[in-house]
Design a protein around this motif. Sequence first.
Motif, PDB file in Angstrom:
ATOM      1  N   LEU A 196       0.820  -1.214   0.000  1.00  8.69           N
ATOM      2  CA  LEU A 196       0.000   0.000   0.000  1.00  8.69           C
ATOM      3  C   LEU A 196       0.854   1.263   0.000  1.00  8.69           C
ATOM      4  CD1 LEU A 196      -2.851  -0.963   2.511  1.00  8.69           C
ATOM      5  CD2 LEU A 196      -2.988  -0.803   0.020  1.00  8.69           C
ATOM      6  N   ILE A 197       2.020   1.198   0.599  1.00  4.52           N
ATOM      7  CA  ILE A 197       2.892   2.375   0.655  1.00  4.52           C
ATOM      8  C   ILE A 197       3.803   2.454  -0.563  1.00  4.52           C
ATOM      9  CG2 ILE A 197       4.805   3.459   1.911  1.00  4.52           C
ATOM     10  CD1 ILE A 197       3.582   2.379   4.485  1.00  4.52           C
ATOM     11  N   VAL A 198       4.443   1.349  -0.908  1.00  7.00           N
ATOM     12  CA  VAL A 198       5.522   1.381  -1.894  1.00  7.00           C
ATOM     13  C   VAL A 198       4.997   1.499  -3.320  1.00  7.00           C
ATOM     14  CG1 VAL A 198       7.392   0.033  -2.902  1.00  7.00           C
ATOM     15  CG2 VAL A 198       7.154   0.179  -0.421  1.00  7.00           C
ATOM     16  N   VAL A 199       3.973   0.736  -3.682  1.00  6.33           N
ATOM     17  CA  VAL A 199       3.515   0.738  -5.069  1.00  6.33           C
ATOM     18  C   VAL A 199       3.044   2.123  -5.512  1.00  6.33           C
ATOM     19  CG1 VAL A 199       1.828  -0.199  -6.691  1.00  6.33           C
ATOM     20  CG2 VAL A 199       2.993  -1.725  -5.088  1.00  6.33           C
ATOM     21  N   PRO A 200       2.131   2.791  -4.775  1.00 10.22           N
ATOM     22  CA  PRO A 200       1.751   4.151  -5.209  1.00 10.22           C
ATOM     23  C   PRO A 200       2.918   5.129  -5.199  1.00 10.22           C
ATOM     24  CG  PRO A 200       0.169   3.281  -3.615  1.00 10.22           C
ATOM     25  CD  PRO A 200       1.349   2.362  -3.600  1.00 10.22           C
ATOM     26  N   ALA A 201       3.796   5.036  -4.166  1.00 10.27           N
ATOM     27  CA  ALA A 201       4.920   5.974  -4.087  1.00 10.27           C
ATOM     28  C   ALA A 201       5.883   5.778  -5.255  1.00 10.27           C
ATOM     29  CB  ALA A 201       5.644   5.797  -2.754  1.00 10.27           C
ATOM     30  N   ALA A 202       6.262   4.536  -5.523  1.00 14.57           N
ATOM     31  CA  ALA A 202       7.193   4.270  -6.617  1.00 14.57           C
ATOM     32  C   ALA A 202       6.581   4.640  -7.965  1.00 14.57           C
ATOM     33  CB  ALA A 202       7.594   2.795  -6.608  1.00 14.57           C
ATOM     34  N   TYR A 203       5.282   4.389  -8.121  1.00 15.57           N
ATOM     35  CA  TYR A 203       4.589   4.734  -9.365  1.00 15.57           C
ATOM     36  C   TYR A 203       4.572   6.249  -9.575  1.00 15.57           C
ATOM     37  CZ  TYR A 203       0.494   5.924 -12.186  1.00 15.57           C
ATOM     38  OH  TYR A 203      -0.364   6.486 -13.097  1.00 15.57           O
ATOM     39  N   TRP A 204       4.225   6.986  -8.531  1.00 11.36           N
ATOM     40  CA  TRP A 204       4.127   8.437  -8.666  1.00 11.36           C
ATOM     41  C   TRP A 204       5.495   9.074  -8.909  1.00 11.36           C
ATOM     42  CZ3 TRP A 204       0.043  11.028  -9.851  1.00 11.36           C
ATOM     43  CH2 TRP A 204       0.026  12.422  -9.714  1.00 11.36           C
ATOM     44  N   ILE A 205       6.506   8.557  -8.249  1.00 14.58           N
ATOM     45  CA  ILE A 205       7.862   9.085  -8.455  1.00 14.58           C
ATOM     46  C   ILE A 205       8.313   8.834  -9.888  1.00 14.58           C
ATOM     47  CG2 ILE A 205      10.292   8.724  -7.841  1.00 14.58           C
ATOM     48  CD1 ILE A 205       9.286   8.273  -4.957  1.00 14.58           C
ATOM     49  N   ARG A 206       8.001   7.670 -10.397  1.00 12.23           N
ATOM     50  CA  ARG A 206       8.427   7.346 -11.767  1.00 12.23           C
ATOM     51  C   ARG A 206       7.622   8.145 -12.794  1.00 12.23           C
ATOM     52  NH1 ARG A 206      11.991   4.167 -13.454  1.00 12.23           N
ATOM     53  NH2 ARG A 206      11.999   3.297 -15.536  1.00 12.23           N
ATOM     54  N   LEU A 207       6.367   8.450 -12.468  1.00  9.01           N
ATOM     55  CA  LEU A 207       5.511   9.137 -13.428  1.00  9.01           C
ATOM     56  C   LEU A 207       5.689  10.647 -13.387  1.00  9.01           C
ATOM     57  CD1 LEU A 207       3.174   8.861 -15.515  1.00  9.01           C
ATOM     58  CD2 LEU A 207       1.598   9.154 -13.581  1.00  9.01           C
ATOM     59  N   ARG A 208       5.682  11.228 -12.182  1.00  4.66           N
ATOM     60  CA  ARG A 208       5.627  12.685 -12.055  1.00  4.66           C
ATOM     61  C   ARG A 208       6.856  13.320 -11.412  1.00  4.66           C
ATOM     62  NH1 ARG A 208       1.496  14.195 -15.386  1.00  4.66           N
ATOM     63  NH2 ARG A 208      -0.483  13.170 -14.845  1.00  4.66           N
ATOM     64  N   LEU A 209       7.538  12.601 -10.542  1.00  2.00           N
ATOM     65  CA  LEU A 209       8.610  13.210  -9.759  1.00  2.00           C
ATOM     66  C   LEU A 209       9.928  12.436  -9.885  1.00  2.00           C
ATOM     67  CD1 LEU A 209       6.499  13.827  -6.530  1.00  2.00           C
ATOM     68  CD2 LEU A 209       7.105  15.542  -8.263  1.00  2.00           C
ATOM     69  N   PRO A 210      10.433  12.257 -11.090  1.00  2.00           N
ATOM     70  CA  PRO A 210      11.685  11.493 -11.243  1.00  2.00           C
ATOM     71  C   PRO A 210      12.877  12.177 -10.583  1.00  2.00           C
ATOM     72  CG  PRO A 210      11.077  12.565 -13.307  1.00  2.00           C
ATOM     73  CD  PRO A 210       9.917  12.733 -12.386  1.00  2.00           C
ATOM     74  N   GLN A 211      12.796  13.506 -10.373  1.00  2.00           N
ATOM     75  CA  GLN A 211      13.909  14.206  -9.733  1.00  2.00           C
ATOM     76  C   GLN A 211      14.055  13.827  -8.263  1.00  2.00           C
ATOM     77  OE1 GLN A 211      11.140  15.552 -10.863  1.00  2.00           O
ATOM     78  NE2 GLN A 211      10.269  16.970  -9.357  1.00  2.00           N
ATOM     79  N   LEU A 212      13.015  13.253  -7.673  1.00  2.00           N
ATOM     80  CA  LEU A 212      13.088  12.843  -6.269  1.00  2.00           C
ATOM     81  C   LEU A 212      13.600  11.415  -6.090  1.00  2.00           C
ATOM     82  CD1 LEU A 212       9.776  14.291  -4.747  1.00  2.00           C
ATOM     83  CD2 LEU A 212      12.081  15.257  -4.678  1.00  2.00           C
ATOM     84  N   ARG A 213      13.863  10.716  -7.187  1.00  2.00           N
ATOM     85  CA  ARG A 213      14.266   9.316  -7.070  1.00  2.00           C
ATOM     86  C   ARG A 213      15.549   9.139  -6.250  1.00  2.00           C
ATOM     87  NH1 ARG A 213      14.548   6.113 -12.498  1.00  2.00           N
ATOM     88  NH2 ARG A 213      12.309   6.508 -12.329  1.00  2.00           N
ATOM     89  N   PRO A 214      16.605   9.933  -6.459  1.00  2.00           N
ATOM     90  CA  PRO A 214      17.802   9.739  -5.621  1.00  2.00           C
ATOM     91  C   PRO A 214      17.516   9.911  -4.129  1.00  2.00           C
ATOM     92  CG  PRO A 214      18.309  11.100  -7.519  1.00  2.00           C
ATOM     93  CD  PRO A 214      16.823  10.967  -7.476  1.00  2.00           C
ATOM     94  N   ILE A 215      16.666  10.882  -3.791  1.00  2.00           N
ATOM     95  CA  ILE A 215      16.342  11.106  -2.374  1.00  2.00           C
ATOM     96  C   ILE A 215      15.568   9.929  -1.813  1.00  2.00           C
ATOM     97  CG2 ILE A 215      15.104  12.612  -0.764  1.00  2.00           C
ATOM     98  CD1 ILE A 215      15.607  14.922  -2.709  1.00  2.00           C
ATOM     99  N   VAL A 216      14.593   9.447  -2.574  1.00  2.00           N
ATOM    100  CA  VAL A 216      13.769   8.321  -2.105  1.00  2.00           C
ATOM    101  C   VAL A 216      14.617   7.057  -1.991  1.00  2.00           C
ATOM    102  CG1 VAL A 216      11.807   6.844  -2.665  1.00  2.00           C
ATOM    103  CG2 VAL A 216      11.650   9.308  -3.015  1.00  2.00           C
ATOM    104  N   GLU A 217      15.500   6.839  -2.942  1.00  2.00           N
ATOM    105  CA  GLU A 217      16.370   5.667  -2.864  1.00  2.00           C
ATOM    106  C   GLU A 217      17.274   5.731  -1.640  1.00  2.00           C
ATOM    107  OE1 GLU A 217      18.429   5.323  -6.545  1.00  2.00           O
ATOM    108  OE2 GLU A 217      16.729   4.400  -7.587  1.00  2.00           O
ATOM    109  N   PHE A 218      17.761   6.936  -1.315  1.00  2.00           N
ATOM    110  CA  PHE A 218      18.579   7.097  -0.116  1.00  2.00           C
ATOM    111  C   PHE A 218      17.758   6.798   1.137  1.00  2.00           C
ATOM    112  CE2 PHE A 218      19.878   9.856   3.410  1.00  2.00           C
ATOM    113  CZ  PHE A 218      21.162   9.392   3.630  1.00  2.00           C
TER     114      PHE A 218
END
Length: 263
Positions: free
Chosen positions: A72-94
């Motif tokens: 419930l947490i990871v799927v929507p978050a990973a989807y939204w980051i990949r779709l709309r907020l790719p610039q936040l991927r390094p922060i989220v991965e950290f």
Amino acid sequence: MKSGKFWAWLVFALGAAYFFIPLIATVEFSMRMRRGEYSFDAYKVVLGDARFQATFGYSVLAALFTIILGVLIVVPAAYWIRLRLPQLRPIVEFITLLPLVIPAIVIVFGYIRMYGSNSPLPFLATDTGTNALLVIGYATLALPYMYRAVDTGLRTIDVRTLTEAAQILGAGWGTIITRVILPNVLIAVLSGAFLTFAIVIGEFTMASLLNRPAFGPYLQNIGANRAYEPAALAIIAFAITWGCMSLIQILSRFAPRSANRPN
């Protein structure tokens, strides 16, 4: 060429020996409970123990709730980051890597200080609240594995095209995630789920400090007070873990070929 093959097989043999010899020795020792002959008495004692059944059942239930929370947490978050907020991927991965750096004992002591009986949110004052905090803690420990499994699955599909097509057909965000995105990354989600299950089944620190009747503390208690039963439990836990790993490999073979498209 022949020399290269020889050294390759030598390294493989040494690695296999390093892995299998202790395992075989543990299996052999676990079957020596009956004096003078091999038997499965230790396994019968363990499997017939009411505490084994209760603690294993508790950990399985905790693992299921942890998997649900993680999805419930990871799927929507990973989807939204990949779709709309790719610039936040390094922060989220950290952030998702932090559970690998911060020990579980630090997390659980933070829970005790923040949610103890004297705090404004005394979750630890009740069994239900403690169980909920334990599941949240397990979801935190499994976050690096669940997130990377889902993110890898999202890389194999064209997220933007699928989203636009679903929106053209009138689908809302909830429908897009549950009926379009999730089925396409189901194999990845299941991989993360099995890894989460393996982590929860053997986890000791959080369950012990929160005083929960989980399987990890039971393993430690048996290991401190018995001789042959701990070896049998180690083999059972090993079989469960490798069973999960084998299911991941089997399920990965059923991944749809059409999903292997670059995003």
